[in-house]
Design an enzyme around this catalytic site. Structure first.
Site, PDB file in Angstrom:
ATOM      1  N   ARG A 106       0.840  -1.209   0.000  1.00 14.85           N
ATOM      2  CA  ARG A 106       0.000   0.000   0.000  1.00 14.85           C
ATOM      3  C   ARG A 106       0.868   1.251   0.000  1.00 14.85           C
ATOM      4  NH1 ARG A 106      -1.924   3.067   4.812  1.00 14.85           N
ATOM      5  NH2 ARG A 106      -3.558   4.521   4.136  1.00 14.85           N
ATOM      6  N   ARG A 138      -8.177  19.918   8.099  1.00 13.02           N
ATOM      7  CA  ARG A 138      -7.058  19.930   9.025  1.00 13.02           C
ATOM      8  C   ARG A 138      -6.887  21.308   9.654  1.00 13.02           C
ATOM      9  NH1 ARG A 138      -3.649  15.628   9.271  1.00 13.02           N
ATOM     10  NH2 ARG A 138      -3.942  14.009   7.695  1.00 13.02           N
ATOM     11  N   LYS A 145     -13.103   3.199   0.646  1.00  9.37           N
ATOM     12  CA  LYS A 145     -12.780   3.275   2.071  1.00  9.37           C
ATOM     13  C   LYS A 145     -14.014   3.765   2.827  1.00  9.37           C
ATOM     14  CE  LYS A 145      -8.745   4.853   3.300  1.00  9.37           C
ATOM     15  NZ  LYS A 145      -7.570   5.740   3.416  1.00  9.37           N
ATOM     16  N   THR A 187      -6.547  -0.228  10.239  1.00  8.79           N
ATOM     17  CA  THR A 187      -6.376   0.787  11.280  1.00  8.79           C
ATOM     18  C   THR A 187      -6.241   0.184  12.677  1.00  8.79           C
ATOM     19  OG1 THR A 187      -7.836   2.219   9.958  1.00  8.79           O
ATOM     20  CG2 THR A 187      -7.100   3.047  12.097  1.00  8.79           C
TER      21      THR A 187
END
Length: 587
Positions: A130, A171, A315, A373
């Site tokens: 990945r 962010r 995802k 995760t």
């Protein structure tokens, strides 16, 4: 002795259910080693909507849903002790020398980007590499791709390459130094663009941030390092109160509990990264922060127009995606359960339920699922995982996920190789123990065709898996040009290796993500018998110790390319391996 039965509400009908000792109530705990004849009554068909109940119970209150593994004792059945199959020892040896069927995805980072480290990761058990496009330049990622392709060419390996888009992220801005925020203190997030801000204020990179949040919303920093309650929203500022003390640093990821930002699913940077992936013929694109199936379909059309056969992995990491879960999964080629951001947008206790639901739906759709995760998070720092992390990986494998993923553990952790070995060891342990306990179960897998046109293929593949299980076949050998049959057989979860042969090098790599599939590239001959013999001979040249096949072994051969008078047909055959001086001959 009381009889435990399967609740009639189970969608999968009858299933083998153990006799449970009356002395063992739901409050009794005991060790696996406490009984000679214990087993797990947990075929994957029994993992959802299944409850066990006692027929003699006065309340008939169902216990909690069955979760892998469910331990029961089997002292007597019809007055006779249950005996394990005579093939048990032989199959334990086969499993011990066969790769575990679930796959391992490894994120490449500064600690693992060299040719030697990628080689070692593959030797330890990595199936798919990945690349996280949130970090690194195209030049850096190009080196990683080149290393992987060289390994595939020089060593005959089959490492798939997955490009994970950064996606739209909200962010916080830059801080001069880490800032400790105390519980109850005021903190302001702003879209003002200034050089200097007042104390306890930081900017946000998303101008519509003030439109997406409302008073009463909970704002999480990096999934919960610290959290804030929104008290007031102005045209440019979001004024909050700190709920949990923590240290805020620069450029932290922000989530609003239960909400998704109104950002496009694919950003300008993502399109540049996607074009880079198409140029390098990557095998999978992981699309971040999918909110609607149209995002997936648009990307698939974009790839098709540019000649890319890469699979699109959605995802699932936002509240919006959960609300449209089945529609998104139907549009996708597979899914990744990105539990970090997902746990920041939905109640954290719902994450395991959503994970199980995604695995279940994708099994039905015959599409792969990656669970990701924090799987072995502590191994970023320590050489061994926590017991809870081992249980987490075991649960994902037991649910039937096609792959489990390592992120920081292999990208920047201190023990990347140990993390891969640990994940493989857990997966092997779960699979071997699972096989031991369900070796006599012969029910077909709960695979439902995606559309009426697929029903014949699904029936064929389910029958082949059933046949391989029933005959204790050494392997299920698949010949395919499109990959459809290999994927369908994988979804049927046979209890023997799936050896897929294809003339397409790209398809070979794409099959690296599918449960139980070990793919090989060979040229298909006009003579079906020659093709089969070539495939078996290729296996002989592979490094298997002990050899994969022995004289007299049975194999099940499944094909969508074997022709009869020039006509291609789907077929299932049972063949026996015959050893000659020069090569294997499948009879």
């Amino acid at each position: 002795m009381e009889t435990a039965t399967l609740d009639a509400s189970s969608p999968y009908g009858c299933c083998f259910v153990p006799l449970v000792s009356k002395a063992l109530s739901s409050h009794t705990s005991f060790s696996i080693n406490s009984f000679q004849t214990s087993f797990y009554g947990t075929d994957p068909r029994c993992l959802r909507n299944t409850c066990f109940r006692s027929l003699s119970s006065s309340t008939k209150r169902p216990s909690r849903p069955c979760v892998f593994p469910v331990l029961a004792t089997t002292n007597l059945l019809n007055g006779e002790a249950i005996q394990l199959s005579s093939h048990f020892a032989e199959y334990k040896q086969l499993l011990a020398n066969t790769k575990h069927p679930s796959k391992v995805v490894c994120t490449i980072g500064p600690k693992t980007c060299s040719f030697e480290m990628i080689k070692k990761l593959a030797e330890c058990g990595m199936n798919v590499l990945r690349m996280n496009m949130s970090h690194g330049t195209h030049e850096w990622h190009q080196q990683v791709i080149d290393h992987a392709k060289r390994l595939n060419e020089d060593f005959g390996w089959n490492i798939g390459i997955l490009l994970d888009t950064k996606g739209p992220e909200v962010r916080s801005g830059d801080l001069k130094e880490p800032l400790y925020v105390e519980k109850g203190s005021k903190f302001t997030f702003t879209i003002r663009r200034q050089v200097e801000y007042e104390p306890f204020t930081t900017d946000v990179n998303y101008d519509d941030f003030v439109s997406d949040v409302r008073p009463g919303d909970i704002l999480l920093v990096d999934g919960g390092i610290c959290s804030f309650l929104v008290k007031q929203v102005t045209d440019v500022d979001v004024i909050t109160e700190c709920l949990e003390s923590g240290i805020l640093t620069s450029r932290r990821h922000l989530n609003v509990r239960g909400k998704s930002a109104s950002l496009p699913a694919i950003t300008e940077k993502d399109w540049l990264d996607i074009d880079f992936g198409i140029k390098n013929q990557v095998d999978f694109f992981a699309l971040s922060f999918v909110k609607h199936e149209d995002d997936v379909l648009y990307l698939k059309d974009y790839l098709l127009q540019r000649g890319s056969s890469a699979l699109v992995i959605s995802k699932i990491e936002s509240a919006a995606a959960v609300q449209r879960l089945e529609s998104i999964l139907k549009a996708s080629d597979g899914a990744m359960v990105a539990r970090g951001d997902l746990g920041a947008e939905i109640p954290i206790e719902d994450v395991p339920l959503v994970q199980e639901e995604i695995v279940h739906i994708n099994r039905r759709l015959q599409k792969p699922t990656i669970v990701a995760t924090h799987m072995l998070e502590s191994m970023i720092t320590f050489p061994s995982p926590t017991r809870a992390e081992v249980t987490d990986v075991s649960e994902a494998v037991g649910q039937g996920a096609d792959a489990t993923m390592l992120s920081g553990e292999t990208a920047s952790g201190s023990f990347p190789l140990e993390a891969v070995r640990t994940m493989c060891t857990i997966a092997t342990s779960v699979w071997t123990l699972f096989y031991d306990r369900v070796a006599n179960c012969t029910l077909p897998s709960p695979v439902t065709p995606c559309s009426p046109g697929d029903s014949s293929v699904v029936a064929l593949c389910s029958s082949a898996a059933f046949l391989a299980n029933h005959l204790k076949a050494r392997a299920l050998v698949v010949f395919t040009k499109t990959g459809k049959i290999a994927c369908s057989v994988s979804a049927a979860r046979p209890r023997c290796p799936i050896l897929a042969f294809t003339p397409d090098a790209g398809l070979k790599r794409r099959l690296s993500l599918y449960w139980g599939v070990e793919a090989y590239q060979i040229a298909f001959s006009d003579d079906p018998e020659e093709t089969v013999s070539t495939a078996i001979d290729k296996l002989k040249t592979k490094s298997h110790s002990p050899p994969m096949f022995h004289h007299g072994d049975l194999i099940v051969v499944l094909s969508d390319m074997l022709g009869s008078n020039g006509t291609f047909v789907n077929s299932v055959q049972v063949r026996r391996i015959k050893w000659t001086t020069n090569h294997y001959l499948p009879e």
